[in-house]
Design a protein around this motif. Structure first.
Motif, PDB file in Angstrom:
ATOM      1  N   ASP A   1      75.399  73.155  68.517  1.00  0.00           N
ATOM      2  CA  ASP A   1      75.036  72.391  69.645  1.00  0.00           C
ATOM      3  C   ASP A   1      74.122  72.902  70.645  1.00  0.00           C
ATOM      4  O   ASP A   1      74.126  74.039  70.912  1.00  0.00           O
ATOM      5  CB  ASP A   1      76.263  71.857  70.288  1.00  0.00           C
ATOM      6  CG  ASP A   1      77.020  71.157  69.742  1.00  0.00           C
ATOM      7  OD1 ASP A   1      76.530  70.299  68.696  1.00  0.00           O
ATOM      8  OD2 ASP A   1      78.362  70.796  70.220  1.00  0.00           O
ATOM      9  N   GLY A   2      72.971  72.411  71.085  1.00  0.00           N
ATOM     10  CA  GLY A   2      71.933  72.630  71.801  1.00  0.00           C
ATOM     11  C   GLY A   2      70.756  73.521  70.881  1.00  0.00           C
ATOM     12  O   GLY A   2      69.743  73.586  71.637  1.00  0.00           O
TER      13      GLY A   2
ATOM     14  N   GLN B   1      67.744  71.219  70.794  1.00  0.00           N
ATOM     15  CA  GLN B   1      66.694  71.256  71.836  1.00  0.00           C
ATOM     16  C   GLN B   1      66.040  72.278  72.198  1.00  0.00           C
ATOM     17  O   GLN B   1      65.239  72.211  73.032  1.00  0.00           O
ATOM     18  CB  GLN B   1      68.004  70.759  73.073  1.00  0.00           C
ATOM     19  CG  GLN B   1      68.636  69.408  72.919  1.00  0.00           C
ATOM     20  CD  GLN B   1      69.794  69.708  72.208  1.00  0.00           C
ATOM     21  OE1 GLN B   1      69.941  70.332  71.203  1.00  0.00           O
ATOM     22  NE2 GLN B   1      70.884  68.868  72.616  1.00  0.00           N
TER      23      GLN B   1
ATOM     24  N   ASP C   1      63.125  72.674  70.172  1.00  0.00           N
ATOM     25  CA  ASP C   1      61.969  71.553  70.750  1.00  0.00           C
ATOM     26  C   ASP C   1      61.108  72.164  71.786  1.00  0.00           C
ATOM     27  O   ASP C   1      60.068  72.168  71.914  1.00  0.00           O
ATOM     28  CB  ASP C   1      62.661  70.301  71.110  1.00  0.00           C
ATOM     29  CG  ASP C   1      63.135  69.597  69.641  1.00  0.00           C
ATOM     30  OD1 ASP C   1      62.481  69.833  68.667  1.00  0.00           O
ATOM     31  OD2 ASP C   1      63.545  68.542  69.926  1.00  0.00           O
ATOM     32  N   GLY C   2      62.080  72.770  72.764  1.00  0.00           N
ATOM     33  CA  GLY C   2      61.676  73.260  74.099  1.00  0.00           C
ATOM     34  C   GLY C   2      60.595  74.501  73.885  1.00  0.00           C
ATOM     35  O   GLY C   2      59.618  74.475  74.393  1.00  0.00           O
TER      36      GLY C   2
ATOM     37  N   GLN D   1      57.569  73.193  72.468  1.00  0.00           N
ATOM     38  CA  GLN D   1      56.788  72.461  73.527  1.00  0.00           C
ATOM     39  C   GLN D   1      56.016  73.318  74.514  1.00  0.00           C
ATOM     40  O   GLN D   1      54.820  73.029  75.139  1.00  0.00           O
ATOM     41  CB  GLN D   1      57.436  71.562  74.239  1.00  0.00           C
ATOM     42  CG  GLN D   1      57.967  70.240  73.314  1.00  0.00           C
ATOM     43  CD  GLN D   1      59.205  69.325  74.253  1.00  0.00           C
ATOM     44  OE1 GLN D   1      59.373  69.606  75.273  1.00  0.00           O
ATOM     45  NE2 GLN D   1      59.627  68.439  73.317  1.00  0.00           N
TER      46      GLN D   1
ATOM     47  N   GLN E   1      64.541  70.991  61.558  1.00  0.00           N
ATOM     48  CA  GLN E   1      64.004  71.834  63.143  1.00  0.00           C
ATOM     49  C   GLN E   1      63.832  73.075  62.592  1.00  0.00           C
ATOM     50  O   GLN E   1      63.085  73.723  63.652  1.00  0.00           O
ATOM     51  CB  GLN E   1      65.164  71.486  64.001  1.00  0.00           C
ATOM     52  CG  GLN E   1      65.720  70.059  64.431  1.00  0.00           C
ATOM     53  CD  GLN E   1      66.851  69.621  63.543  1.00  0.00           C
ATOM     54  OE1 GLN E   1      67.049  70.134  62.307  1.00  0.00           O
ATOM     55  NE2 GLN E   1      67.444  68.724  63.940  1.00  0.00           N
TER      56      GLN E   1
ATOM     57  N   GLU F   1      70.834  76.439  74.616  1.00  0.00           N
ATOM     58  CA  GLU F   1      69.778  75.815  75.702  1.00  0.00           C
ATOM     59  C   GLU F   1      69.497  76.573  77.046  1.00  0.00           C
ATOM     60  O   GLU F   1      68.736  76.438  77.688  1.00  0.00           O
ATOM     61  CB  GLU F   1      70.025  74.283  75.843  1.00  0.00           C
ATOM     62  CG  GLU F   1      71.558  74.049  76.563  1.00  0.00           C
ATOM     63  CD  GLU F   1      72.588  73.626  75.556  1.00  0.00           C
ATOM     64  OE1 GLU F   1      73.356  72.747  75.786  1.00  0.00           O
ATOM     65  OE2 GLU F   1      72.426  74.210  74.439  1.00  0.00           O
TER      66      GLU F   1
ATOM     67  N   LEU G   1      66.215  78.012  77.742  1.00  0.00           N
ATOM     68  CA  LEU G   1      65.216  77.075  78.210  1.00  0.00           C
ATOM     69  C   LEU G   1      64.719  77.347  79.892  1.00  0.00           C
ATOM     70  O   LEU G   1      63.559  77.223  79.769  1.00  0.00           O
ATOM     71  CB  LEU G   1      65.450  75.737  77.911  1.00  0.00           C
ATOM     72  CG  LEU G   1      65.688  75.130  76.649  1.00  0.00           C
ATOM     73  CD1 LEU G   1      66.033  73.739  76.514  1.00  0.00           C
ATOM     74  CD2 LEU G   1      64.385  75.135  75.862  1.00  0.00           C
TER      75      LEU G   1
END
Length: 221
Positions: free
Chosen positions: A94-95, A98, A101-102, A105, A130, A214, A217
Protein backbone atom coordinates in the motif's frame (compact mmCIF):
# COMPACT_ATOMS: atom_id res chain seq x y z
CA UNK A 1 15.35 14.01 9.78
CA UNK A 2 15.80 17.70 9.17
CA UNK A 3 19.45 17.36 8.07
CA UNK A 4 18.55 15.22 5.05
CA UNK A 5 18.99 16.86 1.67
CA UNK A 6 16.34 16.52 -1.00
CA UNK A 7 17.01 13.32 -2.98
CA UNK A 8 17.94 13.57 -6.64
CA UNK A 9 17.16 9.88 -7.27
CA UNK A 10 15.77 6.80 -5.53
CA UNK A 11 16.83 3.17 -5.62
CA UNK A 12 14.65 0.46 -4.10
CA UNK A 13 14.98 -3.08 -2.89
CA UNK A 14 12.17 -5.26 -4.29
CA UNK A 15 10.87 -7.93 -1.88
CA UNK A 16 9.59 -6.38 1.32
CA UNK A 17 10.02 -2.85 -0.03
CA UNK A 18 8.09 -2.45 -3.29
CA UNK A 19 6.40 -5.85 -3.57
CA UNK A 20 4.76 -7.97 -0.88
CA UNK A 21 5.98 -11.38 -2.05
CA UNK A 22 5.98 -13.22 1.27
CA UNK A 23 2.89 -15.36 0.77
CA UNK A 24 4.01 -16.70 -2.60
CA UNK A 25 7.46 -17.46 -1.22
CA UNK A 26 5.95 -19.15 1.82
CA UNK A 27 3.62 -21.29 -0.25
CA UNK A 28 6.56 -22.33 -2.42
CA UNK A 29 8.40 -23.38 0.73
CA UNK A 30 5.40 -25.39 1.89
CA UNK A 31 5.16 -27.17 -1.46
CA UNK A 32 8.78 -28.21 -1.04
CA UNK A 33 8.33 -29.21 2.60
CA UNK A 34 5.36 -31.35 1.61
CA UNK A 35 7.61 -33.30 -0.78
CA UNK A 36 9.77 -34.26 2.20
CA UNK A 37 6.88 -34.90 4.61
CA UNK A 38 8.00 -32.01 6.79
CA UNK A 39 5.66 -29.70 8.75
CA UNK A 40 4.14 -26.73 6.94
CA UNK A 41 5.03 -23.19 8.01
CA UNK A 42 2.47 -20.51 8.83
CA UNK A 43 2.40 -16.99 7.38
CA UNK A 44 3.43 -15.38 10.66
CA UNK A 45 6.50 -17.64 10.71
CA UNK A 46 7.79 -17.03 7.20
CA UNK A 47 6.82 -13.38 6.68
CA UNK A 48 9.70 -11.95 8.79
CA UNK A 49 12.12 -14.25 6.94
CA UNK A 50 11.01 -13.53 3.37
CA UNK A 51 13.63 -10.85 2.68
CA UNK A 52 16.35 -13.42 3.25
CA UNK A 53 15.34 -15.26 0.09
CA UNK A 54 15.91 -18.95 -0.53
CA UNK A 55 18.57 -19.27 2.17
CA UNK A 56 16.32 -17.83 4.86
CA UNK A 57 13.23 -19.74 3.79
CA UNK A 58 15.06 -23.06 3.59
CA UNK A 59 16.64 -22.44 6.97
CA UNK A 60 13.21 -21.82 8.45
CA UNK A 61 11.59 -24.83 6.81
CA UNK A 62 14.30 -27.45 7.22
CA UNK A 63 15.97 -26.20 10.40
CA UNK A 64 18.74 -28.45 11.67
CA UNK A 65 17.87 -31.02 9.01
CA UNK A 66 19.13 -28.65 6.31
CA UNK A 67 22.68 -29.95 6.79
CA UNK A 68 21.49 -33.42 5.74
CA UNK A 69 20.58 -32.24 2.25
CA UNK A 70 22.49 -30.93 -0.73
CA UNK A 71 21.81 -27.23 -0.33
CA UNK A 72 22.15 -26.26 -3.98
CA UNK A 73 19.65 -28.95 -5.00
CA UNK A 74 17.17 -27.79 -2.38
CA UNK A 75 17.67 -24.18 -3.42
CA UNK A 76 17.00 -25.02 -7.06
CA UNK A 77 13.89 -26.99 -6.09
CA UNK A 78 12.60 -24.13 -3.95
CA UNK A 79 13.15 -21.58 -6.70
CA UNK A 80 11.39 -23.86 -9.17
CA UNK A 81 8.38 -24.11 -6.85
CA UNK A 82 8.40 -20.35 -6.46
CA UNK A 83 8.73 -19.69 -10.20
CA UNK A 84 5.60 -21.77 -10.81
CA UNK A 85 3.48 -19.45 -8.66
CA UNK A 86 5.44 -16.25 -8.88
CA UNK A 87 2.48 -13.89 -8.84
CA UNK A 88 -0.41 -15.74 -7.19
CA UNK A 89 -0.66 -13.49 -4.14
CA UNK A 90 2.07 -10.89 -4.71
CA UNK A 91 1.00 -7.24 -4.72
CA UNK A 92 2.42 -3.76 -4.38
CA UNK A 93 2.63 -2.60 -0.80
CA UNK A 94 0.00 0.00 0.00
CA UNK A 95 1.33 3.43 -0.96
CA UNK A 96 3.95 2.23 -3.46
CA UNK A 97 1.88 3.20 -6.52
CA UNK A 98 1.35 6.70 -5.11
CA UNK A 99 5.06 7.00 -4.27
CA UNK A 100 6.18 5.98 -7.76
CA UNK A 101 3.68 8.39 -9.32
CA UNK A 102 5.01 11.19 -7.12
CA UNK A 103 8.63 10.43 -7.96
CA UNK A 104 7.88 10.46 -11.67
CA UNK A 105 5.83 13.65 -11.46
CA UNK A 106 8.81 15.27 -9.74
CA UNK A 107 11.01 14.19 -12.65
CA UNK A 108 13.33 12.14 -10.46
CA UNK A 109 14.99 8.98 -11.77
CA UNK A 110 14.57 5.75 -9.84
CA UNK A 111 15.55 2.12 -10.07
CA UNK A 112 15.42 -1.29 -8.45
CA UNK A 113 18.37 -3.13 -6.92
CA UNK A 114 17.48 -6.59 -5.61
CA UNK A 115 19.21 -9.82 -4.64
CA UNK A 116 16.40 -11.74 -6.38
CA UNK A 117 17.72 -13.68 -9.42
CA UNK A 118 17.02 -12.13 -12.80
CA UNK A 119 14.96 -15.11 -14.03
CA UNK A 120 12.48 -14.34 -11.25
CA UNK A 121 12.78 -10.55 -11.14
CA UNK A 122 12.02 -9.86 -14.80
CA UNK A 123 8.83 -11.95 -15.15
CA UNK A 124 7.54 -10.73 -11.79
CA UNK A 125 7.97 -7.06 -12.70
CA UNK A 126 5.98 -7.63 -15.89
CA UNK A 127 2.85 -7.99 -13.76
CA UNK A 128 3.18 -4.50 -12.25
CA UNK A 129 2.89 -1.65 -14.77
CA UNK A 130 3.84 0.92 -12.12
CA UNK A 131 7.31 -0.64 -11.97
CA UNK A 132 7.89 -0.69 -15.73
CA UNK A 133 9.22 2.88 -15.63
CA UNK A 134 12.30 2.06 -13.57
CA UNK A 135 15.40 3.62 -15.10
CA UNK A 136 17.46 0.58 -14.16
CA UNK A 137 16.85 -2.87 -12.68
CA UNK A 138 19.77 -4.78 -11.18
CA UNK A 139 19.14 -8.34 -10.02
CA UNK A 140 21.01 -10.61 -7.66
CA UNK A 141 22.97 -12.28 -10.45
CA UNK A 142 23.60 -9.22 -12.62
CA UNK A 143 27.05 -9.00 -11.00
CA UNK A 144 29.17 -11.54 -9.10
CA UNK A 145 28.60 -9.55 -5.90
CA UNK A 146 25.29 -9.04 -4.11
CA UNK A 147 24.18 -6.87 -1.21
CA UNK A 148 25.52 -6.14 1.37
CA UNK A 149 28.40 -5.61 -1.08
CA UNK A 150 27.87 -2.17 -2.68
CA UNK A 151 28.78 -3.22 -6.26
CA UNK A 152 25.14 -3.31 -7.43
CA UNK A 153 24.54 0.18 -6.08
CA UNK A 154 27.71 1.50 -7.70
CA UNK A 155 26.48 0.10 -11.01
CA UNK A 156 23.11 1.81 -10.56
CA UNK A 157 24.76 5.09 -9.64
CA UNK A 158 26.93 4.99 -12.73
CA UNK A 159 23.85 4.44 -14.88
CA UNK A 160 21.90 7.26 -13.22
CA UNK A 161 24.94 9.59 -13.33
CA UNK A 162 23.95 11.23 -10.06
CA UNK A 163 26.25 11.90 -7.11
CA UNK A 164 26.20 9.03 -4.61
CA UNK A 165 25.20 11.21 -1.68
CA UNK A 166 22.11 12.47 -3.52
CA UNK A 167 20.71 8.97 -4.07
CA UNK A 168 18.45 7.39 -1.46
CA UNK A 169 18.36 3.60 -1.22
CA UNK A 170 15.30 2.10 0.44
CA UNK A 171 15.21 -1.45 1.75
CA UNK A 172 13.87 -3.57 4.60
CA UNK A 173 16.96 -5.62 5.51
CA UNK A 174 20.22 -4.87 7.26
CA UNK A 175 22.10 -5.78 4.07
CA UNK A 176 20.29 -2.90 2.34
CA UNK A 177 21.41 -0.41 4.97
CA UNK A 178 24.99 -1.73 4.88
CA UNK A 179 25.16 -1.64 1.08
CA UNK A 180 23.78 1.91 0.91
CA UNK A 181 26.23 3.11 3.53
CA UNK A 182 29.14 1.42 1.76
CA UNK A 183 28.07 3.11 -1.48
CA UNK A 184 27.88 6.52 0.26
CA UNK A 185 24.15 6.72 -0.44
CA UNK A 186 21.40 7.67 2.00
CA UNK A 187 20.13 4.45 3.64
CA UNK A 188 16.38 4.38 4.32
CA UNK A 189 14.77 1.53 6.27
CA UNK A 190 11.33 0.35 5.15
CA UNK A 191 9.99 -0.68 8.55
CA UNK A 192 6.77 -2.00 7.00
CA UNK A 193 8.75 -4.79 5.30
CA UNK A 194 9.99 -8.19 6.40
CA UNK A 195 11.94 -7.53 9.56
CA UNK A 196 12.40 -9.98 12.42
CA UNK A 197 12.64 -8.16 15.80
CA UNK A 198 15.47 -10.50 16.84
CA UNK A 199 17.61 -8.87 14.15
CA UNK A 200 17.67 -5.70 16.31
CA UNK A 201 16.68 -3.32 13.50
CA UNK A 202 16.81 -0.34 15.86
CA UNK A 203 20.59 -0.74 15.80
CA UNK A 204 20.85 -0.52 12.02
CA UNK A 205 22.34 2.80 10.98
CA UNK A 206 19.60 4.09 8.72
CA UNK A 207 19.43 7.81 7.99
CA UNK A 208 15.63 7.60 7.84
CA UNK A 209 12.99 5.06 8.86
CA UNK A 210 9.58 4.94 7.22
CA UNK A 211 6.47 3.02 8.23
CA UNK A 212 4.67 3.70 4.92
CA UNK A 213 6.11 4.15 1.41
CA UNK A 214 4.32 7.43 0.74
CA UNK A 215 6.17 9.07 3.64
CA UNK A 216 9.01 9.63 1.17
CA UNK A 217 6.83 12.04 -0.80
CA UNK A 218 7.34 14.77 1.79
CA UNK A 219 11.04 14.88 0.89
CA UNK A 220 10.56 15.52 -2.82
CA UNK A 221 8.04 18.35 -2.70
Amino acid sequence: MSNLHRPHAFLFDLDGTLLDTARDMGEALNLLLNQYDLPQREYNEYRPIASHGAKGMLGLGFGEQLQNFDYETLRADFLACYANQLNTHTRLFDGVAQLIDGIQQAGLPWGIVTNKPEHLTTPLLQHFPQLHHADIVISGDTLPQRKPHPAQLFMAQEHLAIEHGNIWYIGDAERDILAASAASMVPVLAEYGYICPSELPHQWKASLRISQPEQLLRYIG
